[in-house]
Design an enzyme around this catalytic site. Structure first.
Site, short mmCIF file in Angstrom:
data_model
loop_
_atom_site.label_atom_id
_atom_site.label_comp_id
_atom_site.label_asym_id
_atom_site.label_seq_id
_atom_site.Cartn_x
_atom_site.Cartn_y
_atom_site.Cartn_z
N ASN A 204 8.78 4.93 7.56
CA ASN A 204 10.01 4.55 6.79
C ASN A 204 9.43 4.61 5.37
OD1 ASN A 204 9.02 1.94 6.35
ND2 ASN A 204 10.28 0.96 7.94
N LYS A 206 9.27 2.23 2.91
CA LYS A 206 8.26 1.01 2.87
C LYS A 206 6.75 1.37 3.50
CE LYS A 206 7.54 -3.95 3.34
NZ LYS A 206 8.21 -5.25 4.15
N GLU A 207 6.89 1.82 4.73
CA GLU A 207 5.53 2.13 5.58
C GLU A 207 4.61 3.09 4.70
OE1 GLU A 207 6.99 0.68 9.80
OE2 GLU A 207 7.36 2.73 9.15
N ASP A 276 13.25 4.42 16.64
CA ASP A 276 12.79 5.44 17.94
C ASP A 276 13.46 6.38 18.23
OD1 ASP A 276 10.92 2.98 18.20
OD2 ASP A 276 12.55 1.98 19.54
#
Length: 326
Positions: A204, A206-207, A276
């Site tokens: 995402n 942030k990741e 997921d």
């Protein structure tokens, strides 16, 4: 948005796809009830329990999403000889998902969420220390070589619980590359897991910043070009799909910026498990031969269905086609 005829044709091809998911499996337990009074023992609500429900979580939810879309799936993870492991195995067997139980001493991970009037009151986690889920590096190849050879795609689903290690990822990647299999990873940067030469990663926003080593700046737009170039330099991943919540999906191939796919969600009720669904639908679409933009539009629609449901959920072909048609 993908068209109904294109989605229908893609779903037909997906039915022939076989996917192996390796990762941190969990049992998601929901306690549903109501709270109308405060406990005399402490300033906390008293929950009158109406019912309990169970579903697969973590890597097992990725597997559920793959099976729901019509592909065949095997999931590998720690199924301990305990109540949660038995319950989780049955849920997966009912969906015709094969399982591989990895060795270890850890309990089956269980997350219990208490919901009052459809609002989450608290979450209770039962899990062992990460070391209890690790596999001896010598055993990894023996455990997975045959399964990798018999599937079309491999997904490494990391929830930072301990199963995925640098050694396991390196061995599975080597086996997948040697067998000509598609391999994808949903990374959790806080674990600093070593990986390279994959076909797809799906962080995402942030990741993605964490993986790239770039500090977030709330006063400036997301540095898409810099992030994509840096991630390709560091990890040499072919396709990068950054899920951007309400801003949709950012696509990148070989470090170069592609399109931004606007979000397909019409009503957001619960984002639990949406990542997921995005990962599962991207992998089955790409493995079935779809181009990255088509796969992303397909995945975006699938995620749009799931965020309109409460809790970790899946999307069926009929639900997906009906959603696209609207």
């Amino acid at each position: 948005m993908i068209s109904v005829p294109a989605a229908r044709a893609l779903l037909k091809k997906i039915a022939d796809v076989r996917v192996l998911v390796i990762g941190d499996i969990m049992l998601d337990h929901y306690i549903w009830g109501d709270a109308t009074r405060i406990s005399p023992e402490a300033p906390v609500p008293v929950v009158d329990i109406a019912r309990d429900t169970y579903t697969a979580g973590g890597a097992a939810n990725v597997a559920l999403n793959i099976a729901a879309l019509g592909a065949r799936c095997t999931v590998a993870g720690r199924f301990a000889d305990d109540e949660a492991g038995t319950h989780l195995s049955k849920i997966l067997a009912d969906k015709k998902i094969a399982t591989i139980s990895t060795p270890g001493t850890g309990t089956t991970i269980r997350k219990t969420r208490v919901l009052v009037q459809h609002q989450q009151l608290c979450r209770l986690d039962r899990e062992s220390a990460p070391a209890a889920y690790r596999i001896d590096p010598v055993a990894v190849e023996k455990l997975f070589a045959k399964a990798i050879a018999s599937h079309d795609a491999i997904i490494l689903s990391d929830y930072a619980k301990g199963l995925l290690t640098d050694d396991l990822v390196a061995t599975v990647t080597r086996l997948a590359r040697a067998a000509g299999k598609f391999i994808a990873l949903d990374p959790k940067p806080k674990r600093a897991l070593a990986f390279a030469d994959l076909d797809l990663i799906t962080p995402n926003r942030k990741e993605a910043l964490q993986l790239a080593g770039i500090e977030p700046d709330p006063h400036n737009p997301f540095p898409a070009e810099k992030v994509c170039a840096r991630l390709h330099e560091l990890y040499r991943t072919h396709h990068l799909v950054i899920t951007m919540s309400e801003d949709g999906m950012l696509l990148s191939t070989d470090g170069k910026i592609g399109k931004v796919i606007p979000t397909a969600a019409r009503e957001v009720f619960d984002v639990s498990g949406a990542g997921d669904t995005a990962l599962a639908s991207l992998v089955v679409a790409l493995t079935a031969g779809a181009k990255i933009e088509t796969a992303a539009n397909f995945s975006n629609a699938a995620s749009g269905v799931v965020v309109g449901k409460l809790g970790t959920a899946t999307v069926t072909p009929d639900e997906l086609l009906a959603y696209i048609k609207k």
